[in-house]
Enzyme design. Sequence first.
Site, mmCIF file in Angstrom:
data_model
loop_
_atom_site.group_PDB
_atom_site.id
_atom_site.type_symbol
_atom_site.label_atom_id
_atom_site.label_comp_id
_atom_site.label_asym_id
_atom_site.label_seq_id
_atom_site.Cartn_x
_atom_site.Cartn_y
_atom_site.Cartn_z
ATOM 1 N N ASP A 154 45.526 9.552 50.099
ATOM 2 C CA ASP A 154 45.438 9.890 51.519
ATOM 3 C C ASP A 154 46.804 10.413 51.955
ATOM 4 O O ASP A 154 47.682 10.661 51.127
ATOM 5 C CB ASP A 154 45.009 8.666 52.334
ATOM 6 C CG ASP A 154 44.132 9.036 53.516
ATOM 7 O OD1 ASP A 154 44.643 9.704 54.447
ATOM 8 O OD2 ASP A 154 42.944 8.679 53.519
ATOM 9 N N HIS A 343 41.179 11.867 49.671
ATOM 10 C CA HIS A 343 40.728 11.460 51.009
ATOM 11 C C HIS A 343 41.645 11.999 52.103
ATOM 12 O O HIS A 343 41.766 11.415 53.176
ATOM 13 C CB HIS A 343 40.676 9.919 51.061
ATOM 14 C CG HIS A 343 39.800 9.372 52.133
ATOM 15 N ND1 HIS A 343 40.292 8.612 53.175
ATOM 16 C CD2 HIS A 343 38.471 9.456 52.333
ATOM 17 C CE1 HIS A 343 39.292 8.253 53.965
ATOM 18 N NE2 HIS A 343 38.177 8.747 53.483
#
Length: 437
Positions: A154, A343
Site C-alpha cells: 500500500d 493495494h
Amino acid sequence: MKLPSIGIEQQDVDVLLSPTAYKEIFLDHIKQAKTRIYITALYLQDDEAGREILTALYRAKVQTPTLDISIFVDAHRAQRGLIGQKTQLGNRAMYAEFAQKHQVNINFYGIAVKPKELLGVLHLKGIVIDDMLLYSGASINNVYLHQHNNYRLDRYYLIRSTALAKCFCQYLVINFIESGVAIRLTDTIPITKKQKKIQSKKTRAIVKRADYQFAEVNKTSAIQITPFAGCGSRRNQLNHQVCQLIKDSTESIVLFTPYFNLPRAVTKQLTLALKRGVKITVIVGDKTASDFYIADPERFSLIGIIPYIYEQILRKFLKRWQKFVNSGQLVFKLWQDEGNSYHLKGLVVDETKHLLTGSNLNPRAWGLDLENGLLLQDPTQQLLAGFQQELASICQHTRDITSYKQIDSQRDYPLKPRKLLARLSMSKVDRLLKRFL
C-alpha cells in the site's frame, strides 16, 4: 476556488516504503503514546498481526491508564472471517476475548454504513497517535503488515500535525460516538440484523452530510493539507476532488489503483486530459496481484472471477486509447511481485498535488462505501523527492504495457474462468458486478 487547509512543513511528512516499515513505526508510536490512539480501518483481523497490535495497545493502556484508545472498524466485517474461512466467529470474538482478559478498557466500535456489506462498508482510513496521523489504505492483518512471507503493498504516510490529528478524531467522536450509531463490539452477544439495519439507517443519514471540521492554521506553510470524506455518488466531496484534480491538470497525472474499474466520471476526465496533452501514468496491479486472485485452478470459485473482469476492462481501455500509448503520452505499468498483492491508491497531479486515499477509485468506492482522503498541495515541490523515492520503490516490480495485446484475452484464460466469464456476459450479470466491484 481556494480550499480550506492546514499548513505543515516538509519535515512534518515521512514517506514509508514498505509494510514492514509501516508496522515498525505503528508499534513504536503505540509504545510512546501519551494521550490518544484512534484507529480507523476496514478491519482489525484475528490473526498474528492483529493480536500483536492489540497486545501492544493494551500494554500501552496499562502503562498510561489515561490513554484514550478507540478502534473503529466496519460492523459487518467484524462479525465474519476472511473470504473462504466461514468457520470463523469473526474478529468481534477476539475483541471480546482481549477485553475480558485485561483490567483496562479499550473502546471497540463497529460502524454499519449500510444494512449489508455488499451495499457498502466503513472504508475510512487513518491512525491517530497523539498529534501524528499515520495514513494508509491498509487494514490490519498478517498480509497488510507483512507478518509472514507474503505482503500486500500500500502507500504509507506519516504526518505530524496537531490540527489534522484533532479533526480526524473529532469526525469519529461527533459522527459515530456522540450520535449513538457506533456499535460496541466487545459484547459477547452478536449484533442482530435488525440492530445493524437500524444503526445503518442512522449512520447513512449522518455520513452523507458529515465532513472534517478544522480551523485553518499555518496558512503560510509550504504544504497545505485538506481532508475529505464522502459516501454515495451525490454531493461526495472526495469524488468531486478526484475529478477536479484531473480536470485541473496541465502536465502530468500519476494514478494508483489496485483494480482497474474506474468510475465513468474519472474515465471521462482522464480522456479529456489526454486530449489536451497531459501525460498520464497508471500503475495498477496484475490480475495475479489481486487479493481476489485464486492461483489453484481446483479451488477456483465465483469470487475468483473478479481479477479477470478487471483485466478485461483494462484491455478494452488500452485498445481504445492505443494511439496515446504508442506516443508515450499514456503509460501503463503493471505491478507484480511473485505471490504478493497490490493495494495502492491515489493521485499525483503536476507533481505538486498529492491525493492520499483509501478509495479504490472504482464504482463501489464511488457510490457505496464511506471513504476519506487527504489532499496535500505542494506548489514548491518539497514533497517531490519523497514521492519519487516512493515511486521508484513501487516500480521495481512493474512492467510497462505498450500494447493491449500484452494483456490476456478471454481465450487465454484457464477453463473455469473462461467459462464463467462467458456465462456472466451472456446473462449480462457482469454489468451488475462491475457496479459492486
